[in-house]
Design an enzyme around this catalytic site. Sequence first.
Site, PDB file in Angstrom:
ATOM      1  CD  GLU A  17       0.954 -55.923  -0.869  1.00 42.59           C
ATOM      2  OE1 GLU A  17       1.034 -57.133  -1.085  1.00 42.59           O
ATOM      3  OE2 GLU A  17       1.941 -55.204  -0.588  1.00 42.59           O
ATOM      4  NE  ARG A 107       8.272 -68.611   5.849  1.00 44.53           N
ATOM      5  CZ  ARG A 107       9.520 -68.790   5.449  1.00 44.53           C
ATOM      6  NH1 ARG A 107      10.070 -69.984   5.513  1.00 44.53           N
ATOM      7  NH2 ARG A 107      10.219 -67.772   4.962  1.00 44.53           N
ATOM      8  CG  ASP A 109      10.101 -63.575   5.196  1.00 41.42           C
ATOM      9  OD1 ASP A 109      10.262 -64.769   4.913  1.00 41.42           O
ATOM     10  OD2 ASP A 109       9.828 -62.704   4.351  1.00 41.42           O
TER      11      ASP A 109
END
Length: 305
Positions: A17, A107, A109
């Site tokens: 990542e 989603r 935050d």
Amino acid sequence: MTGTRLPPPTYPALSYELYPPRNGPAEESLWTTIRRLEDTRPDFVSVTYGAAGSNRETAIHLLKRLLTETTLKPLAHLTCVGSSRAELTEIVERLLGGGVRGILALRGDAPEGIEPRPGDVEHADELVRLIRDVESQRTAQLAAGRVSVGVAAYATRHPDSPSLEQDIEVLLAKEDAGADFAITQVFFQPSDYARLVDRAARAGVSIPIIPGVMPMTSTRRLEKLSGLAGVDVDEALRARLEGARADEDRRRIGVAATVELARAALDDGAPGIHLYTFNEHAAALDVIDALDLERPPQAGLAASL
Ligand code: FAD
């Protein structure tokens, strides 16, 4: 049919990542990291995306450079919180149009003060559906390869979830919506991953769940992670890091703990390892060296065709 039949790849997936750099010097240093990580022939590198699209253009710039200047295959993170359906559709179209073939549907935050509006995409399962809808409009353009959609999974309870059971139900809902694979949030105990995989399988989840591991090479990093991801700090690891005298010792401690976690997950049947790098290659490369993972002979599989 011509040619010899290829044996299925037996090596575990390897990925890293990265996050979009915040300024010029950070971009330069990230590119040193990217080149060093590229040498390890990862299957993909993922690029994070700020909640509400806060760093959208830098993320897209990084994805574009990865696609055009490296042999790496990027997985674009995409968060739905704070963006309208129209904005999300536009960004997915832009990603696919630019050659991205992997999206991690999240989603995110919500930043302070951002509330969902009627009709917004509120959860990752709905975002998976939105991506699949956009994809289905482009079937002809995607004839040479459909889109791979990933989602987040949690080895320890997500901070907003009432229970681990809900986390598993949500993971199943994401698979039902069209997810192909999941990557876990950071965890510290080998048993956390084993429990997630076991519960998920019993609930009917069949997508691969890739363990996400992060070399914790300082107490600052440990605390930052805890704040960002809502993951409880591993107190034993914190004590070991606090007791170390030099950065070199802390790096050795963080790497050893990550190698132990990754080995245990692979022994439990993990399909691969995803390394959270913090845009630094040194500790990530130490982990990969110690794991001695089998890799394909050259970048990608084209060389073995
Ligand atoms: P969801 O799956 O929507 O779940 C969020 C919460 O809502 C959970 O408690 C869940 O139980 C509940 N829930 C889910 N669906 C429903 C439903 N239909 N009805 C009711 N409740 C529901 N954040 C970023 O901002 N940018 C990134 O690039 C990023 N990358 C990440 C990469 C990985 C591998 C992981 C594990 C996390 C990443 N995150 C990132 C953090 C992530 O955005 C947060 O953990 C966020 O709080 C939840 O995201 P999610 O996709 O799991 O959300």
